[in-house]
Scaffold this motif. Structure first.
Motif, PDB file in Angstrom:
ATOM      1  N   CYS A  89       2.592   1.142   3.642  1.00  0.00           N
ATOM      2  CA  CYS A  89       3.797   0.300   3.651  1.00  0.00           C
ATOM      3  C   CYS A  89       4.941   0.944   2.879  1.00  0.00           C
ATOM      4  CB  CYS A  89       3.473  -1.069   3.063  1.00  0.00           C
ATOM      5  SG  CYS A  89       2.578  -2.119   4.219  1.00  0.00           S
ATOM      6  N   CYS A 110       2.129  -4.053   7.960  1.00  0.00           N
ATOM      7  CA  CYS A 110       1.171  -3.167   7.280  1.00  0.00           C
ATOM      8  C   CYS A 110       0.239  -2.420   8.237  1.00  0.00           C
ATOM      9  CB  CYS A 110       0.347  -3.979   6.292  1.00  0.00           C
ATOM     10  SG  CYS A 110      -0.737  -2.958   5.289  1.00  0.00           S
ATOM     11  N   CYS A 162       0.850  -1.198   0.000  1.00  0.00           N
ATOM     12  CA  CYS A 162       0.000   0.000   0.000  1.00  0.00           C
ATOM     13  C   CYS A 162       0.884   1.246   0.000  1.00  0.00           C
ATOM     14  CB  CYS A 162      -0.982  -0.025   1.163  1.00  0.00           C
ATOM     15  SG  CYS A 162      -0.261  -0.058   2.808  1.00  0.00           S
TER      16      CYS A 162
HETATM   17 ZN    ZN Z   1       0.379  -2.060   3.615  1.00  0.00          ZN
END
Ligand code: ZN
Length: 218
Positions: A128, A194, A109
């Motif tokens: 992330c 995450c 992400c």
């Molecule tokens: Zn992530």
């Protein structure tokens, strides 16, 4: 999904030489020496652990999702998967797995994907990609933006439809499930645990993971 083949480990956490709990939203990097065993434990279940690997000697050689998928003839990672580098060499092998399926298609992400997938005002939420960059800036100065490539999402479920579509599903993992890898050369691991609050893969609830390392067996 089809029932995955689960293969537990015999290693005792008490014998680990490294044992660290990584909160969600935080990053981690470390060099694993050849032969060392690295375990990631999904402490509370359904976490996504975005992970990249590099050759410790020459980080321009790094994990290659496409080569790994092609070599094993399968999209999902589990016990027996050899993580192949951009030079066609084996970086690590998955030697134990009590989750059964890990993703390497969904990517990490980012501020940009937060906006595209969820909403414009999600841009400034943690991601992330930001965690990868912050972790490298803090702990590993010779790697940077250009080194963030297609990653593994341990414990994340991204099933592919019969038509070839990608779907993000609720996680397949559960509390205490783990994956274990043996380093086949000296490798650097880079993790973003995450922080994503908008994706059903982690049940909208990012949680900590435990990281353990065992020495190479003689
Ligand atoms: Zn992530």
């Amino acid at each position: 999904m089809t029932t995955a083949h689960l293969s537990p480990s015999t290693l005792d956490p008490k014998a680990a030489t490294f044992d660290h709990t990584l909160e969600s939203g935080l990053g981690f990097t470390r060099v694993l020496r050849k032969g060392e065993i690295f375990r990631i434990v999904d402490l509370e279940g359904n976490q996504a652990v975005d992970t990249l690997f590099y050759s410790a000697d020459d980080p321009t050689e790094r994990y290659s999702a496409v080569d790994t998928i092609r070599e094993q003839g399968n999209l999902y990672l589990t016990t027996g998967t050899r993580l192949i580098s951009t030079e066609g060499r084996v970086l690590l092998t998955i030697v134990a797995d009590t989750c059964g399926r890990h993703d390497t298609l969904g990517g990490a992400c980012a501020a940009e994907s937060n906006q595209v997938r969820y909403a414009i005002e999600k841009k400034h939420m943690h991601s992330c990609r930001d965690t990868f960059l912050l972790t490298l800036a803090r702990d590993c100065h010779h790697l940077g933006k250009r080194d963030i490539t297609a990653n593994i999402n341990f414990f994340m479920n991204v099933p592919v439809t019969p038509e070839g579509g990608l779907t993000f599903e609720d996680g397949v993992s559960g509390p205490g499930r783990y994956v274990e890898l043996r380093a086949e050369m000296d490798v650097r691991v880079l993790i973003s645990n995450c922080p994503q609050l908008n994706n059903p893969c982690n049940g909208y609830d990012p949680t900590p993971v435990r990281l353990l390392v065992w020495e190479a067996s003689a």
